[in-house]
Scaffold this motif. Structure first.
Motif, PDB file in Angstrom:
ATOM      1  N   GLU A 143      21.298   7.854  -3.008  1.00  0.00           N
ATOM      2  CA  GLU A 143      21.820   8.136  -4.341  1.00  0.00           C
ATOM      3  C   GLU A 143      21.024   7.384  -5.404  1.00  0.00           C
ATOM      4  N   ARG A 144      20.669   6.141  -5.104  1.00  0.00           N
ATOM      5  CA  ARG A 144      19.894   5.353  -6.068  1.00  0.00           C
ATOM      6  C   ARG A 144      18.532   5.982  -6.329  1.00  0.00           C
ATOM      7  N   LEU A 145      17.876   6.454  -5.256  1.00  0.00           N
ATOM      8  CA  LEU A 145      16.559   7.077  -5.395  1.00  0.00           C
ATOM      9  C   LEU A 145      16.649   8.450  -6.058  1.00  0.00           C
ATOM     10  N   GLY A 146      17.801   9.110  -5.894  1.00  0.00           N
ATOM     11  CA  GLY A 146      17.936  10.472  -6.389  1.00  0.00           C
ATOM     12  C   GLY A 146      17.027  11.436  -5.649  1.00  0.00           C
ATOM     13  N   VAL A 147      16.797  11.174  -4.374  1.00  0.00           N
ATOM     14  CA  VAL A 147      15.839  11.951  -3.594  1.00  0.00           C
ATOM     15  C   VAL A 147      16.521  13.129  -2.914  1.00  0.00           C
ATOM     16  N   ARG A 148      15.781  14.235  -2.809  1.00  0.00           N
ATOM     17  CA  ARG A 148      16.267  15.423  -2.122  1.00  0.00           C
ATOM     18  C   ARG A 148      15.182  15.943  -1.183  1.00  0.00           C
ATOM     19  N   ILE A 149      15.602  16.704  -0.192  1.00  0.00           N
ATOM     20  CA  ILE A 149      14.646  17.328   0.726  1.00  0.00           C
ATOM     21  C   ILE A 149      13.776  18.293  -0.070  1.00  0.00           C
ATOM     22  N   GLY A 150      12.457  18.175   0.122  1.00  0.00           N
ATOM     23  CA  GLY A 150      11.506  18.982  -0.630  1.00  0.00           C
ATOM     24  C   GLY A 150      10.825  18.225  -1.736  1.00  0.00           C
ATOM     25  N   ASP A 151      11.340  17.027  -2.075  1.00  0.00           N
ATOM     26  CA  ASP A 151      10.739  16.224  -3.139  1.00  0.00           C
ATOM     27  C   ASP A 151       9.375  15.679  -2.729  1.00  0.00           C
ATOM     28  N   LEU A 152       8.537  15.482  -3.731  1.00  0.00           N
ATOM     29  CA  LEU A 152       7.316  14.712  -3.554  1.00  0.00           C
ATOM     30  C   LEU A 152       7.702  13.250  -3.757  1.00  0.00           C
ATOM     31  N   VAL A 181       5.474   6.694  -0.747  1.00  0.00           N
ATOM     32  CA  VAL A 181       5.808   5.930   0.451  1.00  0.00           C
ATOM     33  C   VAL A 181       5.002   4.645   0.456  1.00  0.00           C
ATOM     34  N   GLU A 182       5.675   3.536   0.772  1.00  0.00           N
ATOM     35  CA  GLU A 182       5.070   2.212   0.702  1.00  0.00           C
ATOM     36  C   GLU A 182       5.134   1.533   2.053  1.00  0.00           C
ATOM     37  N   ARG A 183       4.070   0.806   2.400  1.00  0.00           N
ATOM     38  CA  ARG A 183       4.087  -0.036   3.598  1.00  0.00           C
ATOM     39  C   ARG A 183       3.740  -1.445   3.147  1.00  0.00           C
ATOM     40  N   GLY A 184       4.757  -2.191   2.700  1.00  0.00           N
ATOM     41  CA  GLY A 184       4.526  -3.516   2.140  1.00  0.00           C
ATOM     42  C   GLY A 184       3.992  -4.497   3.149  1.00  0.00           C
ATOM     43  N   GLY A 185       4.799  -4.858   4.139  1.00  0.00           N
ATOM     44  CA  GLY A 185       4.370  -5.774   5.183  1.00  0.00           C
ATOM     45  C   GLY A 185       3.806  -5.019   6.353  1.00  0.00           C
ATOM     46  N   ASP A 186       3.480  -3.741   6.147  1.00  0.00           N
ATOM     47  CA  ASP A 186       2.915  -2.890   7.182  1.00  0.00           C
ATOM     48  C   ASP A 186       3.807  -2.801   8.397  1.00  0.00           C
ATOM     49  N   VAL A 187       5.110  -2.731   8.179  1.00  0.00           N
ATOM     50  CA  VAL A 187       6.042  -2.556   9.299  1.00  0.00           C
ATOM     51  C   VAL A 187       6.650  -1.171   9.153  1.00  0.00           C
ATOM     52  N   ILE A 188       7.879  -1.040   8.708  1.00  0.00           N
ATOM     53  CA  ILE A 188       8.486   0.277   8.568  1.00  0.00           C
ATOM     54  C   ILE A 188       8.261   0.786   7.153  1.00  0.00           C
ATOM     55  N   PRO A 189       7.681   1.962   6.997  1.00  0.00           N
ATOM     56  CA  PRO A 189       7.481   2.505   5.658  1.00  0.00           C
ATOM     57  C   PRO A 189       8.818   2.805   4.983  1.00  0.00           C
ATOM     58  N   LYS A 190       8.803   2.820   3.645  1.00  0.00           N
ATOM     59  CA  LYS A 190      10.007   3.188   2.900  1.00  0.00           C
ATOM     60  C   LYS A 190       9.610   4.017   1.693  1.00  0.00           C
ATOM     61  N   ILE A 191      10.541   4.860   1.240  1.00  0.00           N
ATOM     62  CA  ILE A 191      10.334   5.647   0.034  1.00  0.00           C
ATOM     63  C   ILE A 191      10.723   4.788  -1.160  1.00  0.00           C
ATOM     64  N   THR A 192       9.810   4.660  -2.133  1.00  0.00           N
ATOM     65  CA  THR A 192      10.086   3.818  -3.293  1.00  0.00           C
ATOM     66  C   THR A 192      10.620   4.613  -4.476  1.00  0.00           C
ATOM     67  N   ARG A 238       0.846  -1.185   0.000  1.00  0.00           N
ATOM     68  CA  ARG A 238       0.000   0.000   0.000  1.00  0.00           C
ATOM     69  C   ARG A 238       0.885   1.240   0.000  1.00  0.00           C
ATOM     70  N   ALA A 239       0.506   2.220  -0.800  1.00  0.00           N
ATOM     71  CA  ALA A 239       1.379   3.374  -0.986  1.00  0.00           C
ATOM     72  C   ALA A 239       0.572   4.667  -0.999  1.00  0.00           C
ATOM     73  N   ALA A 240       1.279   5.781  -0.769  1.00  0.00           N
ATOM     74  CA  ALA A 240       0.683   7.117  -0.827  1.00  0.00           C
ATOM     75  C   ALA A 240       1.780   8.110  -1.164  1.00  0.00           C
ATOM     76  N   THR A 241       1.385   9.286  -1.589  1.00  0.00           N
ATOM     77  CA  THR A 241       2.336  10.330  -1.970  1.00  0.00           C
ATOM     78  C   THR A 241       2.362  11.425  -0.910  1.00  0.00           C
ATOM     79  N   THR A 242       3.567  11.875  -0.579  1.00  0.00           N
ATOM     80  CA  THR A 242       3.711  12.945   0.414  1.00  0.00           C
ATOM     81  C   THR A 242       5.024  13.682   0.174  1.00  0.00           C
ATOM     82  N   PRO A 244       2.728  14.316   7.224  1.00  0.00           N
ATOM     83  CA  PRO A 244       1.876  13.175   7.595  1.00  0.00           C
ATOM     84  C   PRO A 244       0.989  12.712   6.445  1.00  0.00           C
ATOM     85  N   VAL A 245       0.941  11.382   6.251  1.00  0.00           N
ATOM     86  CA  VAL A 245       0.118  10.805   5.194  1.00  0.00           C
ATOM     87  C   VAL A 245      -0.447   9.481   5.684  1.00  0.00           C
ATOM     88  N   PHE A 246      -1.677   9.160   5.314  1.00  0.00           N
ATOM     89  CA  PHE A 246      -2.343   7.946   5.760  1.00  0.00           C
ATOM     90  C   PHE A 246      -2.048   6.821   4.777  1.00  0.00           C
TER      91      PHE A 246
END
Length: 709
Positions: free
Chosen positions: A377-386, A389-400, A330-334, A357-359
């Motif tokens: 580096e692999r994600l190419g993510v920076r602060i401020g990015d949209l 976020v995924e919660r696969g096994g509903d444990v710790i969320p991760k940015i995909t 399950r995923a959402a954008t934030t 915060p995102v549900f």
């Protein structure tokens, strides 16, 4: 320039990581990664081992079913192993499984499948025996444990209202059941009960539980039945056995019989004629996730006919006649608002995303792991990015991934790793060949907090009551400060603020010098709580040597390695004196682990800690395992399922007699021990002319030595 790790190093690193997460998941109920992430790690290991079969060992996570049962309850063998299921993640994988089933059965036979929701809880086996007036009564409840041996949680199971304490003679007759039978099913915590439980925990100043699955697992293993009763667990039944064998001719008949006997059976189940109908059921089931009132993470598909199940059989760890289809994460954008850095017990620095915060999947998410600098580096993510976020096994969320935005005016900033530890300001170090930055200051307060939590945890010294809130107070933080700093919540981060009161402990050894008057100065600690904690601390001194070794927190030394070290050396003194060569002679210790052990004991601060623990009366000796010589110089390979011995038990017997167990067959192999469903290893043994033993022949060899071969 970093040297690329060898295949052997990659395999060993993956094994260590998988064992770590198995321990967290199966023993401590504290998973740190999603099921999907775990499966990806396992698949990477399987692929590497397939490419390098000579590196396969019997203790690899690919060769085992699951984790070990935890202590605190009587260990009891299962009537037959409670195996895990293989997984499918898309329709193609599901169709491929269906084709394998079809190909393994006669073309003249039709095959039906039973589809059931995959409940996200804890597997429990219920045993019933003769009661009064022809009834059957509950006599035992066992957790899954390691799949072969479970924990007896009968007292707690009895508090679950959907578990019948007895089944009347009339219901037995209606269901076609004998007075003695076994039911297998899933214990779950309904979402409403989960919300109520977390409200109560927060009111008591405790951290909320991460998700219903972990809460259910932790609840069923608590030693307080009253607490179990208050949690309102539920039980859904799905298997019927008699003396370890399937009782009825079909899985569909099993579900009907369970309903007739008064067990709760999930209503969302269907018998279908082909895989396309299975896919139709899955498409109907996935939207139900948000409406059921309990957690599901997929659909389980089983061949309906028991006779066909028997013919299809098992692999080493899973039935061929069943598979679990896992729903997509399950995923959402934030928005990524900031990146925080947490310091772990070994000094590892982990970047954690602070999110708007995102549900997602029933939980408001404000944090997600970023793992390490390479992942950023692999994600190419920076602060401020949209970000998604995924919660696969509903444990710790991760940015995909980063979500592309056109025309966004939100400022974006590169994520920069600090040059210094955020807690103690020691320069960070990144060792050659590793992806992680580490704080090398053994006295770092962030490391100390994690060391204390680890040392007191249930799988180590088992000091009940010494949880994260109390640890924070012992280090000089108030509860309010801890809660404010505990923004990383389920990631287990240490508080970042400076203590505002005097710390009572400065090392794990200080736990044993705490006095009642010290504890009474802490918030929410009364006379009874203080007495109970001191009693637990004193009792922990009786923990065996392997637990003490594990409690030291030596890098790369997990539960299995700690046990092997205690067995081999028999005392802390002998372990401290062991050379790297002495260490690598142990099966569970490679050069990397040996180096970490020597590095630990070559550090004066660590030796001082060990000396203090000795002075406080902890266990520093163990019964040294004496190896026999009957099989000395012989190398064995185990394959297939033996009638009575598990692979671990067979391995233990061979090694205790001086033999060696290898994971692959070669001309140097002395014997291959083959059971049912033996695969390519047996074929290779025959092609090379390596002698093949069954279980009975192995036992004769163990008793009489090589002269009987």
């Amino acid at each position: 320039m970093r040297t690329a790790p060898t295949p052997g190093q990659q395999i060993e690193a993956l094994r260590d990581e998988l064992r770590h997460h198995e321990h967290l998941y199966y023993v401590l109920d504290e998973p740190k990664i999603t099921d999907a992430e775990y499966d990806k790690l396992m698949n990477r290991l399987k692929k590497l081992e397939a490419e390098h079969p000579a590196l396969i060992t019997p203790d690899s996570p690919t060769q085992r079913v699951g984790g070990k049962p935890r202590e605190g309850f009587v260990k009891t063998p299962h009537s037959r192993p409670m195996l895990s299921l293989d997984n499918a993640y898309n329709e193609d994988e599901l169709r491929a499984w269906g084709q394998r089933v079809r190909d393994a059965l006669p073309a003249s036979e039709s095959v039906q499948f039973v589809c059931e929701l995959k409940l996200d809880g804890l597997s429990v086996a219920l045993h019933y025996g003769p009661g009064s007036h022809g009834s059957a009564q509950l006599v035992r409840g066992l957790t899954r444990g390691d799949g072969t041996i479970g924990e007896d949680v009968t007292t707690n199971v009895r508090t679950i209202r959907s578990v019948p304490l007895s089944v009347s003679a009339a219901k037995l007759k209606a269901a076609g059941l004998p007075q003695s039978f076994e039911v297998r099913g899933e214990v779950v915590l309904p979402q409403a009960a989960f919300v109520k439980m977390n409200e109560d925990r927060v009111a008591q100043g405790l951290a909320p539980a991460v998700n219903p699955r972990n809460a259910a697992a932790g609840t069923i293993r608590t030693l307080e039945p009253n607490i179990v009763a208050q949690r309102r667990l539920d039980y859904y039944a799905y298997f019927l056995l008699e003396n370890g064998e399937m009782l009825l001719p079909a899985q569909s008949a099993t579900l009907d019989a369970l309903r007739a006997a008064g067990f709760r059976v999930n209503q969302h189940a269907r018998t279908v004629a082909n895989i396309e109908n299975v896919i139709g059921f899955i498409q109907e089931a996935e939207p139900l996730r948000e409406t059921l009132g309990y957690e599901i993470d997929g659909v389980v598909i089983k061949v309906d006919s028991t006779a066909q199940q028997r013919r299809l059989g098992f692999t080493g760890k899973a039935p061929r006649w069943a598979i679990a289809y896992k729903f997509p994460a399950r995923a959402a954008t934030t928005r990524l608002e900031d990146v925080l850095f947490q310091v772990g017990r070994t000094g590892k620095l982990t970047p954690v995303a602070a999110l708007a915060p995102v549900f997602v999947g029933g939980t408001t998410v404000t944090r997600a792991t970023l793992h390490n600098a390479d992942e950023i580096e692999r994600l190419g993510v920076r602060i401020g990015d949209l970000v998604e976020v995924e919660r696969g096994g509903d444990v710790i969320p991760k940015i995909t991934h980063v979500v592309e935005e056109k025309g966004s005016k939100t400022p974006r900033h590169k994520i920069t790793f600090p040059a210094e530890c955020p807690r103690c300001k020691t320069p960070l170090v990144r060792e050659e060949g590793e992806v992680d930055w580490r704080c090398v200051n053994a006295s770092c307060p962030a490391r100390l907090e994690e060391e204390l939590r680890h040392f007191a945890s249930r799988g180590v010294m088992n000091i009940e009551g010494l949880g994260e809130v109390l640890v924070a107070q012992l280090l000089g933080h108030s509860i309010a400060e801890h809660e404010a700093d505990d923004a990383l919540g389920e990631n287990g981060d240490a508080p970042t603020g400076a203590p505002t009161r005097k710390a009572l402990v400065h090392s794990v050894a200080d736990i044993y010098t705490l006095k009642k008057e010290d504890l009474l100065t802490l918030e929410r600690i009364g006379e009874k709580s203080a007495d109970s904690l001191l009693e637990q601390i004193e009792r922990s001194k009786q923990q065996p040597l392997n637990r003490v070794i594990l409690g030291l927190g030596i890098r790369h030394v997990g539960e299995r390695t700690a046990q092997a070290l205690a067995d081999e050396f028999g005392s802390m003194d002998a372990l401290i004196a062991a050379s790297a060569d002495d260490l690598t002679r142990i099966n569970d210790v490679g050069p990397k682990v040996a180096e970490a052990i020597r590095e630990y004991f070559d550090n004066k601060r660590n030796l001082d800690l060990v000396k203090r623990l000795r002075t406080e009366g902890l266990t520093f000796t163990a019964e040294k395992r004496v190896r026999g010589t009957k099989l000395e110089g012989l190398t064995f390979v185990l394959t297939g399922t033996l009638p009575n011995l598990t692979r671990e038990a067979a391995k233990e017997k061979i090694e205790s007699a001086g033999g060696k167990v290898s994971g692959s067959v070669s001309k140097k192999t002395s014997y291959v021990v083959a059971g049912e469903e033996a695969g390519s290893k047996l074929d290779k043994a025959n092609s090379l002319g390596v002698p093949v033993l069954d279980e009975a022949a192995l036992l004769r060899l163990l008793e009489h030595g090589a002269e009987v071969a």
